[in-house]
Design a protein around this motif. Structure first.
Motif, PDB file in Angstrom:
ATOM      1  N   THR A   2      17.669 -38.355 -11.256  1.00 26.94           N
ATOM      2  CA  THR A   2      17.720 -37.519 -12.456  1.00 26.94           C
ATOM      3  C   THR A   2      18.971 -37.861 -13.261  1.00 26.94           C
ATOM      4  O   THR A   2      19.916 -38.467 -12.745  1.00 26.94           O
ATOM      5  CB  THR A   2      17.772 -36.030 -12.088  1.00 26.94           C
ATOM      6  N   ALA A  33      18.099 -27.931 -11.695  1.00 25.31           N
ATOM      7  CA  ALA A  33      18.138 -28.722 -12.927  1.00 25.31           C
ATOM      8  C   ALA A  33      17.446 -28.014 -14.088  1.00 25.31           C
ATOM      9  O   ALA A  33      17.730 -28.308 -15.248  1.00 25.31           O
ATOM     10  CB  ALA A  33      17.486 -30.088 -12.691  1.00 25.31           C
ATOM     11  N   ASP A  34      16.554 -27.070 -13.760  1.00 24.26           N
ATOM     12  CA  ASP A  34      15.878 -26.299 -14.799  1.00 24.26           C
ATOM     13  C   ASP A  34      16.292 -24.829 -14.741  1.00 24.26           C
ATOM     14  O   ASP A  34      15.515 -23.931 -15.061  1.00 24.26           O
ATOM     15  CB  ASP A  34      14.358 -26.419 -14.654  1.00 24.26           C
ATOM     16  N   GLN A  36      17.584 -21.182 -15.341  1.00 26.00           N
ATOM     17  CA  GLN A  36      17.597 -20.313 -16.519  1.00 26.00           C
ATOM     18  C   GLN A  36      19.000 -19.830 -16.846  1.00 26.00           C
ATOM     19  O   GLN A  36      19.282 -19.451 -17.976  1.00 26.00           O
ATOM     20  CB  GLN A  36      16.678 -19.111 -16.291  1.00 26.00           C
ATOM     21  N   TYR A  78      22.667 -22.635 -12.083  1.00 30.81           N
ATOM     22  CA  TYR A  78      23.464 -23.862 -12.092  1.00 30.81           C
ATOM     23  C   TYR A  78      24.911 -23.439 -12.289  1.00 30.81           C
ATOM     24  O   TYR A  78      25.213 -22.623 -13.165  1.00 30.81           O
ATOM     25  CB  TYR A  78      22.998 -24.774 -13.231  1.00 30.81           C
ATOM     26  N   GLU A 118      21.076 -31.252 -20.385  1.00 35.85           N
ATOM     27  CA  GLU A 118      20.106 -31.514 -19.315  1.00 35.85           C
ATOM     28  C   GLU A 118      19.457 -30.228 -18.799  1.00 35.85           C
ATOM     29  O   GLU A 118      18.253 -30.158 -18.623  1.00 35.85           O
ATOM     30  CB  GLU A 118      20.792 -32.243 -18.158  1.00 35.85           C
ATOM     31  N   VAL A 119      20.293 -29.223 -18.531  1.00 31.67           N
ATOM     32  CA  VAL A 119      19.787 -27.995 -17.915  1.00 31.67           C
ATOM     33  C   VAL A 119      19.070 -27.105 -18.939  1.00 31.67           C
ATOM     34  O   VAL A 119      18.066 -26.481 -18.626  1.00 31.67           O
ATOM     35  CB  VAL A 119      20.936 -27.229 -17.216  1.00 31.67           C
ATOM     36  N   LYS A 120      19.616 -27.048 -20.157  1.00 36.45           N
ATOM     37  CA  LYS A 120      19.050 -26.187 -21.209  1.00 36.45           C
ATOM     38  C   LYS A 120      18.856 -24.754 -20.717  1.00 36.45           C
ATOM     39  O   LYS A 120      17.744 -24.212 -20.717  1.00 36.45           O
ATOM     40  CB  LYS A 120      17.715 -26.743 -21.721  1.00 36.45           C
TER      41      LYS A 120
END
Length: 198
Positions: A2, A33-34, A36, A78, A118-120
């Motif tokens: 990633t 990585a995703d 919230q 994160y 990346e994470v948004k």
């Protein structure tokens, strides 16, 4: 691989400020990585520098406890820091935390921006004055603005709260308990903003 994995490798070679000369390693962010929710602290501490992971020292344990109390699943967030290396002075065998300087914050901004891209995250939480002022602006005052959404285009919701290390530094147990309760309440507002997790 990633992009976050690549960034984690790339940051180790960064020489944009002098901190690479006095630390064991750069400590990059970790988590979903995703995610919230992204939590941004000030900088790694002594234990984080030695182990290479963020929020693994006493402040990290307190954060874990507060997240659990607030109903936020630690595995779904994160965590990272504004500055990726430990700024410190040496006193005998001890390494004493020093607040990161403007050049450290500026040098590391590229890494923090890359993590955000990346994470948004839906909700961005600044833990303490250093990330709050670096990301939102010098006008932010943690004592006044904590727990309420701030104007920013970095995420749908941006909230500031205290850094857990500031709770540990309180003068006595009553003050620590009061500061901790306020911290948990701020995190409950974060939980409300995220909504129920699947």
């Amino acid at each position: 691989m990633t992009n976050l994995t690549q960034l984690r490798e790339d940051v180790q070679r960064c020489t944009a400020c002098g901190l690479h000369e006095i630390t064991d390693k750069a400590v990059f962010g970790e988590g979903a990585a995703d995610a919230q929710v992204m939590f941004v602290g000030e900088q790694p501490g002594d234990k984080e520098d030695r182990e290479g992971h963020p929020f693994v020292g006493p402040a990290g344990r307190l954060l874990d406890q507060a997240l659990e109390e607030a109903g936020i699943d630690r595995s779904l967030v994160y965590v990272t820091n504004t500055v990726k290396r430990f700024n410190h002075s040496e006193r005998g065998k001890r390494r004493i935390h020093e607040r990161p300087r403007a050049e450290h914050i500026k040098a590391c901004r590229q890494w923090l921006d890359a993590e955000l891209a990346e994470v948004k995250p839906k909700v961005l939480v600044c833990l303490g004055a250093v990330p709050a002022q670096a990301l939102v602006g010098r006008h932010v005052k943690v004592t006044q603005d904590h727990g309420q959404p701030l104007e920013s285009d970095l995420a749908d919701v941006v909230i500031v709260t205290v850094h857990p290390s500031s709770i540990l530094r309180q003068r006595d147990e009553d003050a620590r308990q009061q500061a901790y309760r306020g911290f948990v309440e701020d995190l409950r507002e974060v939980a409300r903003r995220v909504g129920p997790t699947p």
